[in-house]
Design a protein around this motif. Structure first.
Motif, PDB file in Angstrom:
ATOM      1  N   PHE B 185      -4.905  83.888 -17.329  1.00 31.95           N
ATOM      2  CA  PHE B 185      -5.624  85.042 -16.800  1.00 31.95           C
ATOM      3  C   PHE B 185      -6.433  84.657 -15.577  1.00 31.95           C
ATOM      4  O   PHE B 185      -6.511  85.392 -14.592  1.00 31.95           O
ATOM      5  CB  PHE B 185      -6.544  85.635 -17.872  1.00 31.95           C
ATOM      6  N   ASP B 186      -7.008  83.460 -15.644  1.00 33.24           N
ATOM      7  CA  ASP B 186      -7.852  82.993 -14.539  1.00 33.24           C
ATOM      8  C   ASP B 186      -7.058  82.769 -13.254  1.00 33.24           C
ATOM      9  O   ASP B 186      -7.629  82.682 -12.173  1.00 33.24           O
ATOM     10  CB  ASP B 186      -8.587  81.714 -14.944  1.00 33.24           C
ATOM     11  N   LEU B 190      -9.235  87.403  -7.688  1.00 30.72           N
ATOM     12  CA  LEU B 190     -10.511  88.031  -8.030  1.00 30.72           C
ATOM     13  C   LEU B 190     -10.366  89.544  -8.106  1.00 30.72           C
ATOM     14  O   LEU B 190     -10.885  90.190  -9.013  1.00 30.72           O
ATOM     15  CB  LEU B 190     -11.570  87.677  -6.981  1.00 30.72           C
ATOM     16  N   LYS B 193      -8.643  90.576 -11.253  1.00 29.66           N
ATOM     17  CA  LYS B 193      -9.498  90.435 -12.431  1.00 29.66           C
ATOM     18  C   LYS B 193     -10.568  91.524 -12.464  1.00 29.66           C
ATOM     19  O   LYS B 193     -10.853  92.099 -13.502  1.00 29.66           O
ATOM     20  CB  LYS B 193     -10.134  89.035 -12.446  1.00 29.66           C
ATOM     21  N   LYS B 194     -11.116  91.796 -11.293  1.00 26.70           N
ATOM     22  CA  LYS B 194     -12.144  92.829 -11.211  1.00 26.70           C
ATOM     23  C   LYS B 194     -11.558  94.182 -11.647  1.00 26.70           C
ATOM     24  O   LYS B 194     -12.136  94.886 -12.477  1.00 26.70           O
ATOM     25  CB  LYS B 194     -12.647  92.919  -9.776  1.00 26.70           C
ATOM     26  N   TRP B 197     -10.982  94.348 -15.448  1.00 25.56           N
ATOM     27  CA  TRP B 197     -12.163  94.581 -16.290  1.00 25.56           C
ATOM     28  C   TRP B 197     -12.740  95.970 -16.058  1.00 25.56           C
ATOM     29  O   TRP B 197     -13.241  96.603 -16.987  1.00 25.56           O
ATOM     30  CB  TRP B 197     -13.214  93.496 -16.057  1.00 25.56           C
ATOM     31  N   GLU B 198     -12.668  96.433 -14.828  1.00 24.90           N
ATOM     32  CA  GLU B 198     -13.182  97.784 -14.581  1.00 24.90           C
ATOM     33  C   GLU B 198     -12.387  98.808 -15.378  1.00 24.90           C
ATOM     34  O   GLU B 198     -12.949  99.714 -15.986  1.00 24.90           O
ATOM     35  CB  GLU B 198     -13.140  98.106 -13.087  1.00 24.90           C
TER      36      GLU B 198
END
Lengths: 653, 317, 143, 358
Positions: B185-186, B190, B193-194, B197-198
């Motif tokens: 996942f990492d 960015l 990922k942002k 999660w949003e």
């Protein structure tokens, strides 16, 4: 809530790059702020009066002062508002000088930043709660760490003032660097002659408890109530029996032990008394060299000692002392000769350091005061002094001036001429720093009356040529290369912080600078205080200093302790942690992380476990507050809500 | 199955304890629910099968009397972590450990069967779950519908227990696999990922099921998500506040999360909240070689320090 | 606006009272020029800095957050910064996982005597945040 | 104009587009495995085959809503004077809740009694309610935990709906319930429904049959003795973890909290859902809490729905039997089981079971 805001011009310091009137005008628009003004010097008497007046007239109950750093004047203004009837914790300061006007050039940006800084302070102060100090008893004993001239002076002044003093010296005798010196500038009076009586005063003073050859193991507690653990290092000689007769030293078969007192200019015995005037005058064994320790057999000293004081089984001993204040006078160290390969230092016996030369000059030194060069014990005719050996040299990590070398070189040049009238001294120097009383006259005398030849320039290389040492350098005034064939070269090695200075600072929780010198509270106005209350500085541990300055600071530190102890009770800082027992879930994670063991478990009447802060022990760091997951333990004056108010003031406007 | 062994063990300890916490059938075939056994007759109501997923240990800290509890390997980590943090008294707990080959994720089963109502459930001897619906039976390999934690389980046998119902099992899952999903996942950017999660956290309804089911959320009624003193977040339903709540949960569990997956299992909106905590665990392992809930003598890394931190390098600007 | 649009970005700094706040004072006394974006919040110790303050700031409008304390071993409160180091490192590693560039958060150690270092830290960090640009925060979604 | 309509499946999206022309259309959409009511748009994936995880209650009764914004203003002439400026945004667009389940729609009728049919109607709720058209989709089969028939509802119960759709093989049969609902029959995609009437009625009857009534009676009678017996509650809900999942997913729970949020002299007053399952719900400023334990809070939840509300509103039960609180409970607490144990028949059963135990 009625907040009053006072914006300081600080003359032109703030007003020069911040539009203070606009800041005040903006503040007047802020809800909660009922009064905002700007003033030339808020910290001045009339400035403070204006605050008091406004508190009364406008009914202000929260005050924000936007001025210099709170580290400078927070206390001043706290007292001001207290006098006007407000709780001292109803004050917040916005640092618009150090953090704004002095570091930013754009007036518009500075002004906006100042407005923001004051808004943050207003947001915080509206969350401030009144806090009240409680008082606690002071233990009126003082610990002095270091028995050099500064520490001795501090100890004597405190003791004369009626305080019980615990003096801890890590070497076997007190006296420090000064006891090694021959004469002192600019008066050429005998160092030990003036120091000796002081040393005797120390040991004979009924109020002073001396721990020689001892080190500080641990410091716990806080101002008024420190608990100290002192490690008395094993001397292998029972000092309660030792009379200092010296018989052991005479008979000791080991003759090549390193002589710490003489900085290795001579050797000493494995069992030794460091110097004739040592106080306490007691013998100690150096197990690194003693045959009983290295080879397992010898025992000569044990046989010879008339009082049976020798004890090879002796172990370090830890003793506890409780004190209320600490004076740190741990002195300085000297740059290692090995740092100068180009000067051949360490390789050529006739290149020595200034302090080694002191010992050679000294009547009680290894040469009994005759100047003999180490290599062949002959009298040198040409002596070259090299100043700034390491000092003011960024590449060696010593950008600062060592303060007193210029003076002792002049003194040593004079003494050399006194001892050997047909000798010639040369001094390589960068600048002559001789700004004390009678100092400049002194360096001139060295040149004019004693014929020392001063050459402005740096020494590039020193190498042997036959029995001589060739000193090659530049004369920057003449713009030429110079070479001097010398019999002896003396390097004025840089003054550095004492070995272990950083470790000691960590034990004391005081700051030290990049070079290991301890940082005072304020470079001008609080020169002997540290940021840890109850801990004071004296002497060269704070920075290179000569004898008069060290003695002066010793006395200054003593006077600070005396004034601290003039009260029987001290006020505690109420900005400590507080537990809301209704919110506390008793997980006791705060107990685990408190650096001061200031939190313990308490069982309530209903059987619920909660955390409890021991108020006198809490130092107010707030680690517990950031540990507590439910916000039940809050560091007063820095609560979550106070800091969040500041964050919101920045982020949500 | 170990059902009989579990029953035997409970019968044995019951005279010695106030209650034994185990499982019974829930409102339908797929769901189990806790059973608090106080008298021997109640033992018959017990069931033990791969649907016994809930981490029952979260009841322990609030119970003052002596209790017995049935735990799987993963559940036992909670007990170990409680012991590390001094939150329970080992003397007051009798642990019946049951070696476990993996449980079933109800959410995954429902996904497989298209969220139909379930008429009944059976287990065969080949590691399958057979789900009966009005549209027929569906046979699913448990390994295909297990919670993610089972796929990399390192502790099939409980770490602490007083009685073991069954023979110990060794993990056959490679240790490296545990944090593989986090590393993968990492790898995303960015922005990805942002956005992820949003999208996920936007669904949050702040019901706090994740918090209340979390065995390590010890604050419960004092949780700063609801207090105004301190006032960390508001009751607004904005994404920021939802994000903040989940960061609070994650940060407060740093070095403490035993990866039981309860937070994620109970989320009515299917938000993968366990991932945040697992990420921190990955870092705790890397930084301090620390794994929560494994060693009763371990120290949670956020409540201790080393003067020299080997793995923490100063960050350059 | 808390910052001057187009010229500044929002940077929040948490500074320990004894070392870094003093270091910032030293920089000021020495007139070491610095960018103006930083807004300083004084805390007694870096150990007081709950990582959640950093999170809160980054979520609610800060473009960058700086935490500075005493050098390890030199904490006024002995151990505070040792705890800070672990917690802040944990946070630094968590941030990118939720899509926040870890470069927006920096923690460092500056002593009271290191005015020059402070100037460097502020200048470099501010430059970095300007390079990264404003942190885009998604518009509040009421529901 | 025919009394009923029919919407062929392939025209559903057209129909929704048509509705979306002058309203925001909230429809159950798939996000991952979760079904959530979202404003309809082309990129969304609709999901009609199971009830949404969360009911559409937040469309009319938002989880948090700003009642008004406030700002403290200083008098420019006299900075000592301050006033508060209030701003309330009462604009509500036209809204449609599409394909909600009958239980979801019935939930709003429970709110209506509290927020509208009172001397002091709540303007925020009222306006949103009035501006919303609710088109429900009758249930073909029960979801796990459903018990609508036990509380007076049913898979095709029309109370609360403006119009109801019933799924048939090729499309949806549409029955208008209210005047508002009738209007949709005018839309061009809607065909005459009468040919499908019988099929739809059959489907509805079949669906009704399939739903279990856990109480085995239409007239619930709660035993006051049991209800007021702490031991019963302690026993019944010792597993409850006291989260708000049941409450926040409940189409009939309406408790709220009002808070002010303020920074730098301005802020807002917000109303947000609260849950009686939370400790803070009844926490008093004195720090006293009349309902400190989990079982007391659970008792309140059941009490509100099955005792207090009916007492106040003519026997109406404040539960629509959607089953979400059972389906999504972290520990599978079954409210239907608890209520059934609270009835007099349940009490008898319990007593016999209890005596057997001893």
């Amino acid at each position: 809530m009625r907040v009053g805001v006072f914006i300081c011009h600080c003359g032109n310091n703030i007003a020069g790059t911040v539009d203070v009137a606009r800041v005040a005008a903006e503040m007047r628009k802020l809800p909660g702020v009922v009064y905002a003004t700007n003033y030339m010097y808020t910290c001045s008497e009339p400035g403070q009066e204006e605050i008091k007046q406004a508190i009364r007239k406008e009914g202000l109950d929260r005050i924000v002062v936007a001025a210099c750093s709170p580290r400078m004047h927070e206390n001043t203004f706290r007292k001001t508002i207290e006098k006007a009837g407000l709780n001292r914790y109803f004050l917040e300061m916005a640092n618009i000088r150090e953090h704004i006007s002095w570091i930013g050039e754009d007036k518009e940006l500075n002004t906006n930043k100042a407005i923001e800084a004051v808004k943050m302070a207003v947001a915080k102060v509206m969350n401030n709660k009144p806090l009240y100090s409680s008082s606690f008893k002071v233990n009126k004993r003082v610990l002095v760490i270091g028995g050099g001239v500064a520490g001795m002076q501090a100890a004597l002044d405190c003791a004369d003032g009626g305080l019980d003093v615990v003096l801890v010296e890590k070497s076997p005798s007190i006296g420090g660097m000064m006891s090694r010196l021959d004469k002192t500038f600019p008066t050429i009076d005998c160092s030990i002659c003036i120091l000796g009586p002081k040393m005797v005063d120390v040991v004979q003073h009924e109020k002073i408890k001396l721990y020689a050859y001892s080190e500080i193991d641990e410091i716990k507690g806080y101002v008024g109530n420190y608990q100290i653990k002192i490690r008395k290092k094993a001397t292998y000689v029972d000092w309660s029996k030792c009379t200092g007769c010296g018989a052991c030293m005479e008979k000791c078969p080991t003759r090549n032990a390193y002589d710490h007192f003489n900085f290795g200019v001579a050797t000493t015995r494995a069992i030794n008394i460091p110097f004739p005037q040592a106080i306490p005058k007691k013998a100690k064994i150096d197990p690194e060299f003693c045959r009983q320790f290295t080879k397992g057999k010898c025992g000569v000293c044990a046989k010879i000692c008339p009082t049976g004081a020798i004890n090879y089984e002796m172990k370090d001993e830890i003793v506890a002392e409780d004190v209320g204040a600490i004076i740190v006078a741990t002195g300085y160290g000297l740059f290692d000769l090995d740092k100068f390969p180009e000067y051949g230092a360490g390789r050529y016996p006739d290149v020595i350091t200034g302090i080694q030369y002191e010992r050679i000059l000294n009547a009680s030194g290894p040469t009994s005061g005759h100047i003999l060069r180490p290599s062949d014990q002959t009298e040198p005719k040409t002596v070259v002094f090299v100043s700034c050996a390491g000092s003011r040299d960024k590449s060696l990590g010593v950008p600062y001036c060592s303060n007193f070398c210029c003076m002792y070189i002049a003194k040593q040049a004079i003494l050399t001429k006194d001892h050997i009238p047909d000798s010639q001294s040369y001094v390589f120097y960068m600048d002559i720093r001789s700004n004390g009383k009678g100092y400049d006259e002194f360096t001139r005398r060295a040149q004019e009356e004693y014929g020392a030849k001063y050459i402005r320039g740096r020494v590039a290389k020193i190498y042997p040529k036959g029995k001589k040492m060739v000193v090659r350098g530049a004369d920057t005034l003449l713009g030429t290369q110079v070479e001097v064939e010398a019999d002896l070269v003396v390097l004025a090695t840089a003054v550095i912080s004492a070995p272990g200075a950083a470790g000691m600072a960590e034990k004391l929780h005081i700051s030290y600078d990049t070079f290991g010198f301890y940082v005072e509270s304020h470079p001008k106005l609080r020169p002997v205080e540290t940021n840890t209350s109850g801990v004071y500085l004296a002497g060269a541990c704070q920075g290179p200093k000569d004898i008069p300055a060290s003695v002066g600071q010793g006395s200054a530190a003593a006077s600070k302790v005396l004034s601290l102890f003039s009260k029987d009770m001290l006020e505690s800082d109420p900005a400590i942690a507080q537990v809301n027992i209704n919110a506390c879930v008793g997980c006791l994670k705060c107990v685990k992380t408190c650096p001061f063991q200031a939190i313990k478990e308490e069982v309530l009447r209903n059987g619920r476990k909660v955390a409890k802060v021991i108020e006198t022990v809490c130092a107010g760091c707030g680690v517990c507050t950031s540990t507590c997951p439910c916000g039940a333990i809050q560091l007063q004056h820095f609560t979550d809500n106070q800091l969040l108010a500041e964050v919101n003031a920045i982020c949500q406007s | 199955m170990s059902t009989e062994k579990v029953k035997e063990a409970i019968a044995k300890i019951l005279p010695d304890v106030e209650t034994v916490i185990c499982y019974q059938q829930g409102f339908d075939g797929l769901h189990t629910t806790p059973l608090f056994i106080k008298i021997p007759e109640e033992i018959n109501g017990l069931i033990w099968n791969p649907l016994c997923v809930q981490n029952l240990t979260s009841y322990l800290p609030s119970i003052k009397k002596k209790v017995g509890i049935v735990v799987k390997g993963c559940d036992s980590r909670t007990i170990v972590q409680y012991l590390q943090e001094g939150l329970i008294d080992r003397e007051k707990i009798v642990i019946i450990g049951v070696p476990c080959t993996g449980v079933v994720s109800v959410k995954k089963v429902l996904r497989e069967i298209g969220h139909q109502p379930v008429a009944g459930v059976a287990f065969d001897d080949n590691g399958n779950i057979v789900v009966k619906t009005s549209k027929g039976d569906r046979t699913l390999a448990i390994a295909d519908v297990c919670p993610d934690k089972c796929a990399t389980c390192q502790y099939p046998t409980p770490i602490v227990y007083d009685y073991l119902a069954g023979d110990p099992i060794k993990s056959d899952k490679p240790k490296e696999s545990v944090h593989e999903d986090i590393r993968q996942f990492d790898e995303k950017t960015l922005e990805e990922k942002k956005a992820y999660w949003e999208k996920e956290l936007e669904k949050c309804i702040r019901c706090y099921a994740c918090r209340n089911a979390c065995p390590m959320c010890i604050c419960q009624d004092s949780c700063i998500a609801e207090t105004r003193e301190p006032h960390w977040i508001s009751q607004k339903l904005s994404l920021t506040e939802k994000f903040m709540f989940h960061m609070i949960h994650a940060v407060h569990l740093a070095g403490r999360c035993v990866e039981c997956g309860e937070c994620e299992r109970v989320c009515p909106m299917d938000i993968p909240v366990a991932k945040l905590k697992k990420k921190i665990n990955t870092e705790m392992k890397e930084l301090f070689n620390y794994e929560p809930g494994v060693d009763p003598d371990g120290k949670p890394p956020m409540y201790t320090f080393n003067v020299d931190e080997v793995k923490i390098k100063e960050h350059k600007l | 606006m808390s910052v001057v649009a187009g010229k500044e970005l929002r940077i929040v700094g948490f500074l320990c009272n004894w070392c870094s706040y003093g270091g910032a004072d030293t920089a000021g006394v020495s007139r070491f020029k610095q960018p103006t974006d930083l807004r300083i919040i004084k805390v007694p110790c870096s150990g007081r800095v709950d990582p959640l303050f950093v999170v809160r700031a980054l979520l609610t409008g800060a473009d960058g957050v700086l935490v500075s304390g005493c050098h390890p071993r030199d904490c006024h409160y002995t151990d505070g910064n040792f705890y800070a180091r672990r917690r802040l490192e944990m946070l630094k590693r968590l941030l990118p996982f939720v899509g926040i560039d870890e470069r927006r958060f920096h923690y460092t150690w500056v002593s009271a005597s290191e005015g020059q270092k402070w100037q460097q830290v502020v200048t470099d960090f501010t430059n970095r945040i300007h390079q990264l640009g404003p942190l885009h925060v998604k518009k509040e979604n009421e529901g | 104009m025919p009394d009923t309509g029919y919407l062929p499946k392939e025209k559903v999206k057209d129909f929704m587009r048509e509705l979306a022309k002058d309203a925001v259309v909230y429809a159950p959409c798939l996000e991952g495995d979760t079904v959530i009511f979202r404003p309809f748009s082309e990129e969304r994936t609709l999901c009609f085959d199971r009830p949404a995880n969360s009911p559409p209650k937040s469309v009319i009764y938002p989880q948090s809503e700003q009642l008004f914004a406030f700002e403290y203003k200083k008098d420019p002439e006299d900075h000592q004077k301050m006033s508060v400026e209030l701003k309330a945004d009462t604009n509500v667009p036209g809204m449609v809740i599409f394909a909600a389940r009958p239980c979801d729609a019935r939930g709003f009728t429970i709110y209506d009694r509290v927020f509208i049919d009172t001397d002091t109607p709540d303007p925020y709720y009222k306006k949103r309610r009035e501006n919303t058209l609710i088109v429900t989709l009758s249930c073909a089969e029960p979801s796990p935990g459903c018990f609508c028939v036990g509380v007076g509802g049913g898979p095709a119960h029309k109370e609360g709906s403006d119009a109801m759709m019933t799924e048939l093989e090729g499309g949806y049969f549409i029955e208008p319930v209210s005047e508002k609902g009738k209007a949709i029959l005018n839309k061009s995609m809607i065909e005459d429904g009468s040919p499908y009437l019988q099929k739809a009625q059959e489907a509805q009857a079949k669906a009704h049959e399939a739903v279990k009534n856990p109480f085995e009676t239409d007239k619930l009678k709660i035993s006051q003795d049991l209800f007021n017996n702490d031991a019963f509650w302690e026993e019944a809900v010792s597993k409850c973890v006291s989260c708000g999942a049941c409450t926040y997913l409940c189409p009939t729970c309406y408790c709220f909290n009002i808070t002010d949020e303020q920074a730098s002299g301005k802020g807002e007053r917000i109303r947000s859902w609260d849950a009686c399952m939370f400790f803070h719900f009844t926490l008093e400023a004195s720090t006293h809490n009349p309902r400190p334990t989990r079982f007391q809070r659970f008792k309140n939840r059941v009490g509100h729905k099955f005792v207090y509300y009916p007492e106040k509103y003519d026997g109406a039960i404040a539960c629509c039997g959607c089953g979400r609180c059972i389906r999504y409970c972290p520990v599978s607490v079954d409210i239907s089981e608890i209520v059934s144990n609270l009835t007099e028949s349940g009490q008898k059963q319990q007593q016999t079971a209890g005596s057997a135990k001893k």
